[in-house]
Design a protein around this motif. Sequence first.
Motif, PDB file in Angstrom:
ATOM      1  N   ILE A 114      18.277  -1.728  -6.188  1.00  0.00           N
ATOM      2  CA  ILE A 114      17.329  -0.846  -6.862  1.00  0.00           C
ATOM      3  C   ILE A 114      16.205  -0.561  -5.891  1.00  0.00           C
ATOM      4  CG2 ILE A 114      15.654  -0.668  -8.739  1.00  0.00           C
ATOM      5  CD1 ILE A 114      17.530  -2.173 -10.488  1.00  0.00           C
ATOM      6  N   SER A 115      16.040   0.701  -5.558  1.00  0.00           N
ATOM      7  CA  SER A 115      15.028   1.084  -4.579  1.00  0.00           C
ATOM      8  C   SER A 115      13.633   0.908  -5.163  1.00  0.00           C
ATOM      9  CB  SER A 115      15.215   2.550  -4.178  1.00  0.00           C
ATOM     10  OG  SER A 115      14.917   3.406  -5.264  1.00  0.00           O
ATOM     11  N   ALA A 116      12.650   0.922  -4.291  1.00  0.00           N
ATOM     12  CA  ALA A 116      11.257   0.813  -4.739  1.00  0.00           C
ATOM     13  C   ALA A 116      10.901   1.968  -5.663  1.00  0.00           C
ATOM     14  CB  ALA A 116      10.331   0.772  -3.538  1.00  0.00           C
ATOM     15  N   ALA A 117      11.406   3.171  -5.350  1.00  0.00           N
ATOM     16  CA  ALA A 117      11.117   4.337  -6.179  1.00  0.00           C
ATOM     17  C   ALA A 117      11.755   4.195  -7.562  1.00  0.00           C
ATOM     18  CB  ALA A 117      11.622   5.605  -5.490  1.00  0.00           C
ATOM     19  N   GLU A 118      12.995   3.725  -7.600  1.00  0.00           N
ATOM     20  CA  GLU A 118      13.660   3.534  -8.887  1.00  0.00           C
ATOM     21  C   GLU A 118      12.984   2.430  -9.684  1.00  0.00           C
ATOM     22  OE1 GLU A 118      18.113   2.734 -10.762  1.00  0.00           O
ATOM     23  OE2 GLU A 118      17.782   2.547  -8.597  1.00  0.00           O
ATOM     24  N   GLN A 119      12.599   1.385  -9.001  1.00  0.00           N
ATOM     25  CA  GLN A 119      11.905   0.288  -9.665  1.00  0.00           C
ATOM     26  C   GLN A 119      10.616   0.790 -10.316  1.00  0.00           C
ATOM     27  OE1 GLN A 119      11.732  -3.201  -7.187  1.00  0.00           O
ATOM     28  NE2 GLN A 119      10.103  -4.149  -8.389  1.00  0.00           N
ATOM     29  N   LYS A 120       9.890   1.619  -9.600  1.00  0.00           N
ATOM     30  CA  LYS A 120       8.656   2.184 -10.143  1.00  0.00           C
ATOM     31  C   LYS A 120       8.934   3.059 -11.352  1.00  0.00           C
ATOM     32  CE  LYS A 120       4.555   4.825  -8.707  1.00  0.00           C
ATOM     33  NZ  LYS A 120       3.898   5.510  -7.569  1.00  0.00           N
ATOM     34  N   ALA A 121      10.010   3.836 -11.289  1.00  0.00           N
ATOM     35  CA  ALA A 121      10.372   4.712 -12.403  1.00  0.00           C
ATOM     36  C   ALA A 121      10.770   3.902 -13.631  1.00  0.00           C
ATOM     37  CB  ALA A 121      11.506   5.641 -11.983  1.00  0.00           C
ATOM     38  N   CYS A 126       9.592  -9.432   0.816  1.00  0.00           N
ATOM     39  CA  CYS A 126       8.223  -9.951   0.907  1.00  0.00           C
ATOM     40  C   CYS A 126       7.219  -8.834   0.658  1.00  0.00           C
ATOM     41  CB  CYS A 126       8.024 -10.579   2.283  1.00  0.00           C
ATOM     42  SG  CYS A 126       6.433 -11.389   2.502  1.00  0.00           S
ATOM     43  N   THR A 127       7.046  -8.495  -0.617  1.00  0.00           N
ATOM     44  CA  THR A 127       6.117  -7.430  -1.009  1.00  0.00           C
ATOM     45  C   THR A 127       5.288  -7.899  -2.191  1.00  0.00           C
ATOM     46  OG1 THR A 127       7.650  -6.430  -2.604  1.00  0.00           O
ATOM     47  CG2 THR A 127       7.792  -5.673  -0.312  1.00  0.00           C
ATOM     48  N   THR A 128       4.147  -7.268  -2.396  1.00  0.00           N
ATOM     49  CA  THR A 128       3.311  -7.642  -3.534  1.00  0.00           C
ATOM     50  C   THR A 128       3.959  -7.236  -4.857  1.00  0.00           C
ATOM     51  OG1 THR A 128       2.079  -5.574  -3.257  1.00  0.00           O
ATOM     52  CG2 THR A 128       1.172  -7.549  -2.219  1.00  0.00           C
ATOM     53  N   THR A 129       4.741  -6.168  -4.844  1.00  0.00           N
ATOM     54  CA  THR A 129       5.435  -5.746  -6.067  1.00  0.00           C
ATOM     55  C   THR A 129       6.555  -6.716  -6.393  1.00  0.00           C
ATOM     56  OG1 THR A 129       4.959  -3.424  -5.595  1.00  0.00           O
ATOM     57  CG2 THR A 129       6.708  -3.894  -7.179  1.00  0.00           C
ATOM     58  N   ASN A 130       7.392  -6.993  -5.422  1.00  0.00           N
ATOM     59  CA  ASN A 130       8.464  -7.969  -5.526  1.00  0.00           C
ATOM     60  C   ASN A 130       9.264  -7.775  -6.817  1.00  0.00           C
ATOM     61  OD1 ASN A 130       9.073 -11.396  -5.689  1.00  0.00           O
ATOM     62  ND2 ASN A 130       9.585 -10.228  -3.875  1.00  0.00           N
ATOM     63  N   ASP A 131       9.280  -8.763  -7.710  1.00  0.00           N
ATOM     64  CA  ASP A 131      10.114  -8.704  -8.906  1.00  0.00           C
ATOM     65  C   ASP A 131       9.350  -8.268 -10.155  1.00  0.00           C
ATOM     66  OD1 ASP A 131       8.543 -10.946  -9.200  1.00  0.00           O
ATOM     67  OD2 ASP A 131      10.173 -12.284  -9.792  1.00  0.00           O
ATOM     68  N   GLU A 132       8.152  -7.711  -9.980  1.00  0.00           N
ATOM     69  CA  GLU A 132       7.305  -7.243 -11.079  1.00  0.00           C
ATOM     70  C   GLU A 132       6.759  -8.386 -11.933  1.00  0.00           C
ATOM     71  OE1 GLU A 132       6.406  -4.169 -11.237  1.00  0.00           O
ATOM     72  OE2 GLU A 132       7.953  -3.104 -10.073  1.00  0.00           O
TER      73      GLU A 132
END
Length: 312
Positions: A61-68, A245-251
């Motif tokens: 799941i891409s970052a864009a899809e995750q955001k959507a 390793c991102t701040t969004t990570n797994d929400e």
Amino acid sequence: MRALTTRPRVLAVLLAGTALTFSPLGGQATAKLPADQLTNPCFTPAGASAKGGRAADHREISAAEQKAIEARTAQLLKAKAARGIAVPKGALAAATVPVYVHVMRDAAGNGDVTNTQIADQIDVLNETFAGDESSAAADTGFTFSLAGTFRYNNNQWHKDKQSASYRKQTRKGGANALNIWLVDFSYLGIATFPWDYAKNPGVDGIRVHFDSLPGGSIANFNLGETATHEAGHWFGLYHTFQGGCTTTNDEVEDTPAQSSPTSGCPVGRDSCNLPGLDPIHNYMDYSYDSCYNQFTPKQSTRISSMWTAYRT
């Protein structure tokens, strides 16, 4: 080993593929899959396009899809709250989830599991989602009740072939029902996400290697925690290493970011330079069953939100 008690259950027998007698095959299945041969401990297929536990069905799941997905979830929760369908602030959704177990045997009976193993697997789901494996674990508020066991003799289905077809033919219940198909494939498990249910309800559920149930033969993965991990996806949780390793990570705020999945139970592992050690004990990592012991409070909150948005 955790102590497990047997709970009442229902047995149903359906005919599919080769002839099936009305006396369930007893004893343990003989097929085995060493842990080092599992090509990917878990993957999440692309909802409606999922057709079988192979690389072609694997997607990230891409970052864009995750955001959507997060935006869509917020919209649904807001709309449901306006209709009076909401969980009070500070509370969690709670429900008893009916579980339908589909035992996909081949014509020789390989892949069969006992009724006791199935009951023990339900006990593991209840234990893990209640937070009973650790004082640091959250009680999600969800419990599980075995609604039916269905046994099939079909060589193709046993190997997870024609999976989109067999799931549509055999799935029981609505969005709130967890269907578990026990198969013999190269993965420990595969799950669908709740936001894919509306597009393709017929394939909704989790597929789990039959030898990962309590008493199974897959070393380090035979305590029933694979079903817990896959059910976590079914409720709307990502892997703890989602996005790296991102701040969004797994929400989820209280699962420290990690760069890659865990193998084994490496205490003190820290694969990411963001705060916190890797959550190796979390059910949504790739640790050994014996290493798992918790969902976090924020994961519990996410489960509640996803249940309200997509499964109520």
